[in-house]
Scaffold this motif. Structure first.
Motif, PDB file in Angstrom:
ATOM      1  N   HIS A 106       0.848  -1.185   0.000  1.00  0.00           N
ATOM      2  CA  HIS A 106       0.000   0.000   0.000  1.00  0.00           C
ATOM      3  C   HIS A 106       0.890   1.244   0.000  1.00  0.00           C
ATOM      4  CE1 HIS A 106      -3.063  -2.915   1.535  1.00  0.00           C
ATOM      5  NE2 HIS A 106      -3.822  -2.191   0.738  1.00  0.00           N
ATOM      6  N   PRO A 107       0.425   2.304  -0.626  1.00  0.00           N
ATOM      7  CA  PRO A 107       1.258   3.512  -0.720  1.00  0.00           C
ATOM      8  C   PRO A 107       1.414   4.201   0.634  1.00  0.00           C
ATOM      9  CG  PRO A 107      -0.931   3.902  -1.630  1.00  0.00           C
ATOM     10  CD  PRO A 107      -0.848   2.438  -1.355  1.00  0.00           C
ATOM     11  N   GLY A 108       2.460   5.029   0.705  1.00  0.00           N
ATOM     12  CA  GLY A 108       2.692   5.802   1.910  1.00  0.00           C
ATOM     13  C   GLY A 108       3.783   5.212   2.783  1.00  0.00           C
ATOM     14  N   GLN A 109       4.116   5.948   3.830  1.00  0.00           N
ATOM     15  CA  GLN A 109       5.147   5.535   4.786  1.00  0.00           C
ATOM     16  C   GLN A 109       4.487   5.197   6.115  1.00  0.00           C
ATOM     17  OE1 GLN A 109       8.478   5.150   4.265  1.00  0.00           O
ATOM     18  NE2 GLN A 109       8.614   4.336   6.358  1.00  0.00           N
ATOM     19  N   PHE A 110       4.779   3.993   6.634  1.00  0.00           N
ATOM     20  CA  PHE A 110       4.164   3.556   7.884  1.00  0.00           C
ATOM     21  C   PHE A 110       5.243   3.451   8.951  1.00  0.00           C
ATOM     22  CE2 PHE A 110       2.385  -0.083  10.503  1.00  0.00           C
ATOM     23  CZ  PHE A 110       1.461   0.710  11.174  1.00  0.00           C
ATOM     24  N   ASN A 111       4.985   4.042  10.102  1.00  0.00           N
ATOM     25  CA  ASN A 111       5.964   4.040  11.187  1.00  0.00           C
ATOM     26  C   ASN A 111       5.935   2.763  12.015  1.00  0.00           C
ATOM     27  OD1 ASN A 111       6.550   6.611  10.359  1.00  0.00           O
ATOM     28  ND2 ASN A 111       5.576   7.644  12.102  1.00  0.00           N
ATOM     29  N   GLY A 112       4.862   2.008  11.884  1.00  0.00           N
ATOM     30  CA  GLY A 112       4.724   0.807  12.693  1.00  0.00           C
ATOM     31  C   GLY A 112       5.354  -0.416  12.047  1.00  0.00           C
ATOM     32  N   GLU A 113       4.934  -1.574  12.518  1.00  0.00           N
ATOM     33  CA  GLU A 113       5.468  -2.856  12.068  1.00  0.00           C
ATOM     34  C   GLU A 113       4.524  -3.470  11.042  1.00  0.00           C
ATOM     35  OE1 GLU A 113       6.956  -7.093  14.100  1.00  0.00           O
ATOM     36  OE2 GLU A 113       5.807  -5.623  15.270  1.00  0.00           O
ATOM     37  N   PHE A 167      -0.834   4.526   3.908  1.00  0.00           N
ATOM     38  CA  PHE A 167      -0.236   4.724   5.219  1.00  0.00           C
ATOM     39  C   PHE A 167       0.182   6.186   5.365  1.00  0.00           C
ATOM     40  CE2 PHE A 167       1.168   0.138   4.614  1.00  0.00           C
ATOM     41  CZ  PHE A 167       0.181  -0.379   5.449  1.00  0.00           C
ATOM     42  N   GLU A 168       0.066   6.707   6.576  1.00  0.00           N
ATOM     43  CA  GLU A 168       0.528   8.058   6.880  1.00  0.00           C
ATOM     44  C   GLU A 168       1.173   8.051   8.263  1.00  0.00           C
ATOM     45  OE1 GLU A 168      -2.332  11.160   6.606  1.00  0.00           O
ATOM     46  OE2 GLU A 168      -2.564  11.020   4.424  1.00  0.00           O
ATOM     47  N   GLY A 169       2.483   7.809   8.299  1.00  0.00           N
ATOM     48  CA  GLY A 169       3.193   7.816   9.573  1.00  0.00           C
ATOM     49  C   GLY A 169       2.661   6.756  10.517  1.00  0.00           C
ATOM     50  N   PRO A 170       2.089   7.158  11.662  1.00  0.00           N
ATOM     51  CA  PRO A 170       1.563   6.172  12.606  1.00  0.00           C
ATOM     52  C   PRO A 170       0.160   5.689  12.249  1.00  0.00           C
ATOM     53  CG  PRO A 170       1.298   8.367  13.515  1.00  0.00           C
ATOM     54  CD  PRO A 170       2.031   8.536  12.208  1.00  0.00           C
ATOM     55  N   ASP A 171      -0.442   6.292  11.229  1.00  0.00           N
ATOM     56  CA  ASP A 171      -1.846   6.023  10.913  1.00  0.00           C
ATOM     57  C   ASP A 171      -2.002   5.132   9.683  1.00  0.00           C
ATOM     58  OD1 ASP A 171      -2.508   7.641  13.007  1.00  0.00           O
ATOM     59  OD2 ASP A 171      -3.069   9.370  11.766  1.00  0.00           O
ATOM     60  N   VAL A 172      -3.092   4.376   9.693  1.00  0.00           N
ATOM     61  CA  VAL A 172      -3.577   3.683   8.501  1.00  0.00           C
ATOM     62  C   VAL A 172      -4.846   4.398   8.057  1.00  0.00           C
ATOM     63  CG1 VAL A 172      -4.441   1.523   7.540  1.00  0.00           C
ATOM     64  CG2 VAL A 172      -2.621   1.479   9.284  1.00  0.00           C
ATOM     65  N   VAL A 173      -4.866   4.830   6.803  1.00  0.00           N
ATOM     66  CA  VAL A 173      -6.021   5.535   6.247  1.00  0.00           C
ATOM     67  C   VAL A 173      -6.794   4.565   5.370  1.00  0.00           C
ATOM     68  CG1 VAL A 173      -6.807   7.509   4.884  1.00  0.00           C
ATOM     69  CG2 VAL A 173      -4.710   7.686   6.267  1.00  0.00           C
ATOM     70  N   PHE A 174      -8.122   4.540   5.552  1.00  0.00           N
ATOM     71  CA  PHE A 174      -8.964   3.584   4.834  1.00  0.00           C
ATOM     72  C   PHE A 174      -9.727   4.279   3.706  1.00  0.00           C
ATOM     73  CE2 PHE A 174      -8.385   2.213   9.220  1.00  0.00           C
ATOM     74  CZ  PHE A 174      -7.865   0.944   9.037  1.00  0.00           C
ATOM     75  N   GLU A 211      -6.913   5.037  11.619  1.00  0.00           N
ATOM     76  CA  GLU A 211      -6.628   4.501  12.948  1.00  0.00           C
ATOM     77  C   GLU A 211      -5.126   4.541  13.174  1.00  0.00           C
ATOM     78  OE1 GLU A 211      -8.527   3.613  15.371  1.00  0.00           O
ATOM     79  OE2 GLU A 211     -10.490   3.513  14.375  1.00  0.00           O
ATOM     80  N   GLN A 212      -4.740   4.888  14.388  1.00  0.00           N
ATOM     81  CA  GLN A 212      -3.335   4.757  14.760  1.00  0.00           C
ATOM     82  C   GLN A 212      -3.078   3.289  15.077  1.00  0.00           C
ATOM     83  OE1 GLN A 212      -1.972   7.614  17.630  1.00  0.00           O
ATOM     84  NE2 GLN A 212      -0.164   6.385  18.172  1.00  0.00           N
ATOM     85  N   ILE A 213      -2.104   2.714  14.404  1.00  0.00           N
ATOM     86  CA  ILE A 213      -1.856   1.277  14.470  1.00  0.00           C
ATOM     87  C   ILE A 213      -0.379   1.027  14.762  1.00  0.00           C
ATOM     88  CG2 ILE A 213      -1.867  -0.887  13.143  1.00  0.00           C
ATOM     89  CD1 ILE A 213      -4.668   0.076  13.827  1.00  0.00           C
ATOM     90  N   ASP A 214      -0.121   0.012  15.586  1.00  0.00           N
ATOM     91  CA  ASP A 214       1.264  -0.383  15.876  1.00  0.00           C
ATOM     92  C   ASP A 214       1.733  -1.517  14.975  1.00  0.00           C
ATOM     93  OD1 ASP A 214       1.578   1.351  18.215  1.00  0.00           O
ATOM     94  OD2 ASP A 214       0.138  -0.008  19.177  1.00  0.00           O
ATOM     95  N   LEU A 215       0.812  -2.422  14.634  1.00  0.00           N
ATOM     96  CA  LEU A 215       1.172  -3.605  13.848  1.00  0.00           C
ATOM     97  C   LEU A 215       0.115  -3.867  12.788  1.00  0.00           C
ATOM     98  CD1 LEU A 215       2.648  -6.275  13.192  1.00  0.00           C
ATOM     99  CD2 LEU A 215       1.406  -7.323  15.096  1.00  0.00           C
ATOM    100  N   VAL A 216       0.530  -3.905  11.531  1.00  0.00           N
ATOM    101  CA  VAL A 216      -0.334  -4.350  10.430  1.00  0.00           C
ATOM    102  C   VAL A 216       0.090  -5.763  10.069  1.00  0.00           C
ATOM    103  CG1 VAL A 216      -0.994  -4.000   8.024  1.00  0.00           C
ATOM    104  CG2 VAL A 216      -0.674  -2.027   9.533  1.00  0.00           C
ATOM    105  N   LEU A 217      -0.843  -6.693  10.166  1.00  0.00           N
ATOM    106  CA  LEU A 217      -0.556  -8.091   9.862  1.00  0.00           C
ATOM    107  C   LEU A 217      -1.415  -8.526   8.678  1.00  0.00           C
ATOM    108  CD1 LEU A 217       0.285 -10.855  12.320  1.00  0.00           C
ATOM    109  CD2 LEU A 217      -1.297 -11.366  10.474  1.00  0.00           C
ATOM    110  N   TYR A 218      -0.767  -8.827   7.570  1.00  0.00           N
ATOM    111  CA  TYR A 218      -1.469  -9.205   6.339  1.00  0.00           C
ATOM    112  C   TYR A 218      -1.795 -10.701   6.356  1.00  0.00           C
ATOM    113  CZ  TYR A 218      -0.361  -4.737   4.078  1.00  0.00           C
ATOM    114  OH  TYR A 218      -0.283  -3.405   3.740  1.00  0.00           O
ATOM    115  N   ALA A 219      -3.073 -11.026   6.457  1.00  0.00           N
ATOM    116  CA  ALA A 219      -3.539 -12.412   6.311  1.00  0.00           C
ATOM    117  C   ALA A 219      -4.102 -12.549   4.897  1.00  0.00           C
ATOM    118  CB  ALA A 219      -4.589 -12.733   7.369  1.00  0.00           C
TER     119      ALA A 219
END
Length: 464
Positions: A162-169, A301-308, A314-322
């Motif tokens: 997904h586009p953008g920069q994500f600060n989380g995992e 992705f936008e830094g600490p956030d995931v944009v839908f 939502e501010q997210i720490d871990l995105v886990l792709y199933a």
């Protein structure tokens, strides 16, 4: 790696096993093939890159997608190898430990583990005239009459971007093994297949906040209906024809589950059974209690956030792709197979139409238990190889079907368009097609009691 094909190799350092078949993988599919080769007196060598049997069900195997909370998605009495039922002491939906223990006992009871070369995976398989050159990690190249690729489907994760920069995992579900990993985190699980649903439930119990991102809605089937496992109503003794089962089950789910939009899930965009069933009672519990929140597809992705896609974030720490797996067979040149998406398009999911005796067992996406289906197709593969020496007329009959027959293994289902459903198999249609092919070729169906003959050291050919 580039592998040549159709070479005729005369190297003196090649070990001649041209009367035997190589089986690659000692998970359930490979064990199924090995037992059937024993039944029909087919000589074989068995390779496994890990240290024991069980494939992905051994959580200690490197690269396995197994997680601690996993249970079998099909029920105990509908699952298991043919003529080798799971113990009544197992729960209706056995745990991963029970499945691994059952698989190991199956291998030991029939002496399959004694024939396996552990810690010796296969590096390459190359066509050599009418034979196959198999090069293992350890030892010389060997020449075989055929190869069974049974190395499994859930080892090569499909990871979207997904586009953008994500600060989380960011991780894929293949890395998830314990719900403890979620403690103190805000977790977003992307994808709502059966593994995604299970992992979301792990997050619901252990994470600070748990979210699911899904592109579409699904029909959720509780694991029990009328006090029995739900799959017994679909493919067991209570089974109905699909044209009658679909409206009845749709109405029943409307009464029992209700409108899934109440919990934020999208309305399903397909009819029941036109996608892989989502069988999960625990997910319903967590949705109903607000332990999991549903979000639409990720936009960026936008830094600490995931944009839908609906503009929420939502501010997210871990995105886990199933988000599933690709069915790769890395030790065989991909041009040796026809492909339906990233699924090998074999006849009856097993027989290569262009290259004789290049088999695949277990490379299947199906809406029922797979183990008995492995045995049904292994039974046909073993008889086909055996008949090449003993009854060539049957080989000709099956060879004609391999070349010309194009059955609808989806059983008329109007499956949703997705990578997961490319080459999808409906269990009822599959069993009917296998039965027809057996009748047309004169090969024998599986019958109760054959396993007892094998336990007594008598093969089919010795007992007829």
């Amino acid at each position: 790696m580039s592998l040549s094909t159709k070479s005729v190799n005369t190297r003196e350092d090649v070990v001649d096993r041209s009367g035997a078949v190589a089986v690659v993988g000692a998970g359930p599919a490979g064990l199924s093939a090995a037992r059937m080769f024993q039944v029909y007196d087919v000589e074989y060598d068995h390779f496994e890159r890990h240290s024991g049997v069980g494939g992905l069900w051994d959580i200690d195997n490197p690269g396995t997608p197994m997680y601690e909370s996993a249970h079998f998605i099909s029920s105990r009495d509908m699952s298991g190898f043919f003529d080798y039922p799971m113990p009544d002491s197992f729960g209706d939906y056995p745990t991963r430990r029970q499945i691994l223990d059952y698989t190991r006992k199956f291998a030991a009871e029939f002496g399959l583990d004694e024939r396996i070369e552990f810690n010796n995976g296969v590096v390459s398989v190359v066509e050599d005239g009418d034979f196959w050159l198999v090069t293992p990690e350890n030892g010389p190249t060997r020449r075989y009459r055929g190869v069974v690729c049974a190395s499994g489907t859930n080892w090569h994760p499909r990871l979207p971007k997904h586009p953008g920069q994500f600060n989380g995992e960011v991780r894929h579900a293949v890395t998830h093994h314990s719900a403890r990993d979620f403690v103190g985190k805000r977790v977003l699980v992307v994808g709502l297949g059966n593994s995604g649903a299970d992992i979301s439930c792990d997050a619901a119990q252990m994470a600070d906040a748990a979210f699911i991102s899904t592109r579409r809605g699904y029909h959720i089937i509780p694991k029990h209906l009328f006090g029995v496992p739900a799959d017994q109503l679909d493919d067991g003794q209570f089974s109905l024809p699909r044209w009658l089962e679909r409206p009845l089950m749709t109405g029943l789910l409307r009464l029992i589950v209700g409108d899934v939009r109440r919990w934020g899930l999208p309305k399903p965009d397909h009819r029941l059974f036109d996608s892989h069933p989502l069988l999960n009672s625990q997910l319903l519990h967590h949705l109903q209690h607000g332990d999991i929140s549903v979000r639409p597809e990720i936009l960026r992705f936008e830094g600490p956030d995931v944009v839908f896609v609906d503009g929420s974030r939502e501010q997210i720490d871990l995105v886990l792709y199933a988000t599933g797996y690709e069915m790769k067979i890395p030790y065989v040149e991909s041009t040796m197979f026809e492909w339906n998406g990233d699924r090998p398009a074999q006849y009856l999911t097993a027989f290569n139409r262009d290259h004789k005796n290049l088999f695949t067992i277990g490379f299947i996406e199906i809406n029922s238990s797979a183990y008995t289906l492995f045995d049904n197709i292994s039974n046909m593969v073993a008889q086909y190889v055996s008949a090449q020496d003993r009854d060539p007329s049957r080989v000709v009959k099956l060879g004609k079907l391999i070349a010309e027959d194009n059955p609808d293994l989806a059983g008329g289902l109007s499956l949703i368009k997705s990578a997961r459903h490319a080459g999808y198999v409906d269990a009822k249609a599959y069993k009917q097609t296998v039965a027809r092919v057996l009748t047309e070729t004169g090969f024998s169906p599986l019958v109760p009691g054959f396993a007892d003959r094998l336990r007594k050291g008598r093969t089919v050919s010795e007992s007829v």
